[in-house]
Structures are given as structure tokens and as C-alpha cells.
Design a protein around this motif. Structure first.
Motif, mmCIF file in Angstrom:
data_model
loop_
_atom_site.group_PDB
_atom_site.id
_atom_site.type_symbol
_atom_site.label_atom_id
_atom_site.label_comp_id
_atom_site.label_asym_id
_atom_site.label_seq_id
_atom_site.Cartn_x
_atom_site.Cartn_y
_atom_site.Cartn_z
ATOM 1 N N GLY A 82 24.744 21.262 53.536
ATOM 2 C CA GLY A 82 25.514 21.518 54.370
ATOM 3 C C GLY A 82 26.760 21.181 54.479
ATOM 4 O O GLY A 82 27.055 20.581 54.736
ATOM 5 N N ALA A 86 30.420 24.325 53.775
ATOM 6 C CA ALA A 86 29.990 24.205 54.978
ATOM 7 C C ALA A 86 30.506 23.347 55.486
ATOM 8 O O ALA A 86 31.094 22.174 54.914
ATOM 9 N N ARG A 95 24.934 28.867 57.918
ATOM 10 C CA ARG A 95 24.963 28.275 55.873
ATOM 11 C C ARG A 95 24.276 28.869 55.278
ATOM 12 O O ARG A 95 25.094 28.665 54.178
#
Length: 290
Positions: A82, A86, A95
Motif C-alpha cells: 500500500g 500504490a 495493489r
């Protein structure tokens, strides 16, 4: 009683559960296998508070991902959890797409072959961090905002406690100063900086290393802590391994120098010491995941 380190498989399984939500670590996505890591508890502002440990885990994971050893997959593993490339709020599917694209692979191949290995590497890093905290009882003094002057009672025990904390704090001040210099060098090398830019910082790091080693030796000689001075210095991060005579010369020069100029004058003519300290910074290795 010796604390047993967690099993890498259990940590990897906990990381796979965390992956469903990604970072930041959400309360319902974090298991005790991660929150109970000694490195997490040691970094938490309040180890008894789950939210504090969760924040410490989040910071430890981000730091671990930022220093992922396999350059080829470093952007992929960060995207998977994350972090950039991303974006916040992306689900696991998006992702994974970004992670696969970052290393130029088809997403199904990435999910089946690469993702499990990346998670295992992150898990191994967390376990290694846990074991490092298990091997040493050296924990930096925890600081809190002062609400009043810290007065010390006029009695011998209180004086000894204050003297010990002052000595320990001085050691940690040196350790963190050295860590700042070592991180600066690694950042410059990562940016592709040339020798002319890196070497002055390597000199600063040598001066900081020598002062840190002197502080660690003084502390362990003066207080019966059972701590290894070499392990204390190593807490700052990777530094070139010096033979005992070279380490002693560097320590003596750093301890005697009143400023950077005096230190540089003391070591400038020591070619063997210069080579032993400077050159290792320019030789690095990486482990690839295929």
C-alpha cells in the motif's frame, strides 16, 4: 527465562492477513504474531497500549519496506503493502496490479510465484529485528514531554540513578548521531552520488563512529550492565568492519579531536585506516528474487 523468537511462518501468515487491507495497519487486520514482536513493543510509545503498538508496527513495516534488500522488487513489495507507487485506499487487487507492473510481470505469475517470496522476505526481516532486540537489553531511554522541572532528591541512590541515566543517554545520543551519518551515506549512494560527495560524509561517519565506540566503552566499563560495547555501536546500523588496531586508532583520534578539522588532521595520513573505512561503502550486494 529466555524469550523464544516467533516462527517466521507465523509472521508470514500474519503479514498475508494484513495484506488484505494493506497499510496503514488496521485494528482488525493485525494479529498478536505481529503486535507481540519485541521490536514493535520496544518502539511503541506505550507498549501496554494496542493502538500504540499498532502505530509502531506500521512504522517498522514502512521502514522495512523502504530498505527492502532486493532492488528489482523493491517498488513491487511497497506497492503490494500500500505504499507508493500504490495509492491510499487501493484494494488488494489494484495493489497487486501495480506491484506486478512495477517489476514487469504478468499479474497471475506475480501473485502465485513472486508475492509469497516477497512476504517471506519481509517476515524474515521482522524476525531478524525481533531477534536483535532479544539479544540485547539496550533500550533507548523513553522520553516524555516535561510538565515540570525534574528535581532529584538529595540522597545517594537518587544521585546514582541520575548519573546512570545521564551516562546511558549520552551513549544513545552518540548512537543516534552515528546512525544519522550512516543513513546519509546510504541515501547518497542510492541516489548515485559520486565519491567526491560521499567521502566527506564518510569522514563525518568515521568521526561519529569513533566517538560512539568511546562512549560505549566508557559506559560498559563504568557500569555493570552486561552489555557488549561492540553490540551497542552496531545498533546504529551497518558500518565497515575494522580490525582491532584500526578500530583503536579511529577511536583514539575521534575521542581526542575537538572538532571535525582536528579529527581529519589526525587521520589524514593514515592511508590504511582510510581505505579500511572508506572503500567498503562503495561495495554493495543485493539478493534477487526470480
Amino acid at each position: 527465562m529466555t524469550r523464544k523468537s516467533p516462527e517466521p511462518g507465523a509472521v508470514a501468515e500474519a503479514l498475508r492477513a494484513l495484506l488484505r487491507r494493506g497499510l496503514p495497519a488496521a485494528p482488525d487486520a493485525v494479529t498478536p504474531a505481529l503486535l507481540d514482536l519485541r521490536g514493535v513493543a520496544a518502539r511503541a510509545a506505550d507498549p501496554a497500549d494496542e493502538a500504540s503498538r499498532r502505530a509502531a508496527l506500521d512504522g517498522l513495516l514502512r521502514s522495512t519496506l523502504a530498505r527492502f534488500p532486493d532492488v528489482k522488487h523493491s517498488r513491487s513489495v511497497r506497492a503490494l503493502f500500500g505504499m507508493a507507487p500504490a495509492e491510499p485506499g487501493w484494494n488488494l487487487t489494484r495493489r497487486r496490479d501495480a506491484a506486478a507492473a512495477a517489476c514487469g510481470m504478468e499479474v497471475n505469475h506475480f501473485r502465485k510465484r513472486i508475492e509469497p517470496r516477497l512476504v517471506e522476505v519481509v517476515a524474515a526481516s521482522l524476525v531478524a529485528d525481533d531477534e536483535a532486540f532479544t539479544r540485547t537489553s539496550a533500550i533507548a531511554p523513553r522520553l516524555t514531554a516535561a510538565t515540570a522541572r525534574q528535581r532529584i532528591p538529595a540522597e545517594p541512590f537518587a544521585w546514582e540513578v541520575a548519573e546512570h541515566e545521564a551516562a546511558l543517554t549520552a551513549v544513545w545520543a552518540a548512537i543516534y548521531a552515528l546512525r544519522a551519518e550512516l543513513l546519509t551515506i546510504e541515501r547518497l549512494l542510492s541516489l548515485g552520488a559520486g565519491r567526491s560527495e560521499v567521502v566527506p560524509h564518510a569522514v563525518d561517519a568515521a568521526w561519529a563512529w569513533g566517538r560512539t565506540r568511546r562512549a560505549a566503552l566508557d559506559f560498559t566499563d563504568g557500569w555493570d550492565t552486561g552489555l557488549d560495547p561492540h553490540a551497542l555501536v552496531a545498533l546504529a546500523g551497518w558500518a565497515p568492519a575494522l580490525a582491532a588496531p584500526e578500530a583503536d586508532r579511529l577511536t583514539q583520534a575521534a575521542a581526542a579531536a575537538s572538532d571535525r578539522t582536528a579529527f581529519l588532521t589526525a587521520v589524514r595520513s593514515d592511508i590504511a585506516l582510510s581505505d579500511a573505512w572508506i572503500e567498503p561503502f562503495f561495495h554493495t550486494t543485493n539478493t534477487d528474487i526470480d
